[in-house]
Design an enzyme around this catalytic site. Structure first.
Site, PDB file in Angstrom:
ATOM      1  NE  ARG A  36      -9.537  31.147   9.869  1.00  0.00           N
ATOM      2  CZ  ARG A  36      -8.462  30.605   9.730  1.00  0.00           C
ATOM      3  NH1 ARG A  36      -8.192  29.751   9.052  1.00  0.00           N
ATOM      4  NH2 ARG A  36      -7.489  30.996  10.735  1.00  0.00           N
ATOM      5  CE  LYS A 197       8.699  23.431  22.018  1.00  0.00           C
ATOM      6  NZ  LYS A 197       9.126  23.189  20.707  1.00  0.00           N
ATOM      7  N   GLY A 354      -5.687  29.592  17.376  1.00  0.00           N
ATOM      8  CA  GLY A 354      -6.521  28.397  17.057  1.00  0.00           C
ATOM      9  C   GLY A 354      -6.937  27.711  18.576  1.00  0.00           C
ATOM     10  N   GLY A 377      -2.170  32.728  13.200  1.00  0.00           N
ATOM     11  CA  GLY A 377      -0.698  33.417  12.985  1.00  0.00           C
ATOM     12  C   GLY A 377      -1.066  34.837  12.948  1.00  0.00           C
TER      13      GLY A 377
END
Ligand code: 3PG
Ligand code: MG
Length: 396
Positions: A36, A197, A354, A377
């Site tokens: 980053r 999930k 990630g 996110g």
């Protein structure tokens, strides 16, 4: 796209407040992945070269509105200096007298880093007064933090409305890559969605079936879809209460002309452990005491064949338990095929999240992808079709 870039701004002699995301992993005081930081270098160098003064605003971790020394951004100064090749000064607050004096003292060629914005509880409330305090420190606002753009915070949202605002180079690159993959992509488009999930990726799946031609589902969430088809998955991770939802997604996909691809064969073990004894079986033959830890070679053949037919690929989530050898095999094989096709110019490939980036780095495929997002996110929310507040604030 309707936002300004650094090219549209007059930067000479200007104090340029740059919102960056330098929320990097640090272990025992050492930055373990500086990606980053490396990715904001073009923005900082562009501002310096144009005679502007870069003043960096950023969060670090989740201090919850309290000053926490272990979450001070000061510890990143040496890494930033190394990356920018320029002196980086530090102010112990992101607003107030000390920060104001530091911006006034800043000389051409120097960069100023302000302390963690989240030491102020007001930051995560998108507080207007805090944003006004920040706005005093700059003449121009540049948002280069795509990976924090899903947060409506003072430094990402309110502040953008108080100063002439533009997107930085990384923000631009992220938005262009995503727009190329899902906005107006070359077809066929394939999405790979994996991970544990279904419940955390429901909105994502719902949006993708309307946009992509092939949707490859992998990882634990594939098991929930198998259950929805009446297939026994033994002791595998699956959200049995989500099988109705999975069945609905399958039905909607059929109506919208999206082909959902589930594993044709499975790699099954008794334990969730690296090198656990395992066997490859047809998908409908998982033993009662078995656990599906990866997709098998036939599945990989189907997936790579789809990649070969595709022009665009967007990838979020591994196909199996990639953190445990050899259950990273399907992820690795598929990733390497995507990398090959990209290298030979046949595929545009974009990946983010990630875990995904960790998996693609481990497979050695990441550097051949067309674009690897720095976002977790924010990448997901963009793929879900949501408006990111930090981007919307630049669009006014
Ligand atoms: C991230 O690391 O994903 C971004 O920096 C956003 O951090 P947050 O999830 O704490 O808002
Ligand atoms: Mg996060």
């Amino acid at each position: 796209m309707s936002w300004k870039t650094l090219d549209d701004m007059d930067l000479g002699g200007k104090r340029v407040l740059v919102r960056v995301d330098i929320n990097v992993p640090v272990v025992d005081g050492t930055v373990t992945d500086a990606t980053r930081i490396e990715r904001i270098v073009p923005t900082v160098r562009h501002i310096l070269a144009a005679g502007g003064k870069p003043i960096l605003l950023a969060h670090f971790g989740r201090p919850g509105g309290e000053r926490r020394e272990n979450l001070s951004l000061k510890q990143l100064v040496p890494t930033l200096e190394g990356a920018f090749g320029a002196p980086v000064l530090f102010a112990a607050d992101c607003v107030g007298t000390e920060a104001e004096l530091a911006t006034e003292a800043l000389q051409p060629g120097q960069v100023l880093l302000l302390e963690n914005t989240r030491f102020h509880a007001a930051e995560t409330k998108n507080d207007a007064d805090l944003a006004a305090g920040m706005a005093k420190l700059g003449d121009v606002y540049c948002n280069d933090a795509f990976s924090a753009a899903h947060r409506a915070h003072s430094s990402t949202e309110a502040l953008a409305r108080l100063l002439p605002a533009c997107a930085g180079r990384l923000m631009q690159a992220e938005l262009e890559a995503l727009e190329g993959a899902l906005g107006a992509p070359k077809r066929p488009v394939t999405a790979v969605v994996g991970g544990a999930k279904v419940s955390t990726k429901l909105e994502l799946l719902g949006n993708l079936i309307n946009k992509v031609d092939y949707l490859v589902i992998g990882g634990g969430m594939a098991n929930t879809f198998l259950v929805a088809q009446g297939i026994n998955v033994g002791k595998s991770l699956a959200e049995r209460d989500m099988q109705g939802t999975a069945a609905e997604i399958l039905a909607k996909a059929e109506n919208s002309g999206c082909t959902i691809v589930l594993p044709k064969d499975i790699v099954v073990a008794q334990k969730f452990e690296a090198h656990a004894p395992h066997q490859t079986l047809p998908t409908d033959q998982c033993p009662e005491d078995g656990m599906i830890l990866d997709a098998g070679p036939e599945s990989v053949a189907v997936i790579t064949d789809i990649f070969s037919k595709s022009q665009t690929l967007i990838w979020n989530g591994p196909l199996g338990a990639f953190e445990l050898e050899p259950f990273d095999a399907a992820t690795n094989a598929a990733a390497l095929k995507a990398a090959d096709l990209t290298r030979s110019g046949q595929l545009v490939s974009v990946a983010g999240g990630g875990d995904t980036v960790a998996a693609l780095n481990a497979s050695g495929a990441a550097h051949d992808f067309s674009y690897i997002s720095t976002a977790g996110g924010a990448f997901l929310e963009w793929m879900e079709g949501k408006t990111l507040p930090g981007v919307a604030a630049l669009e006014q």
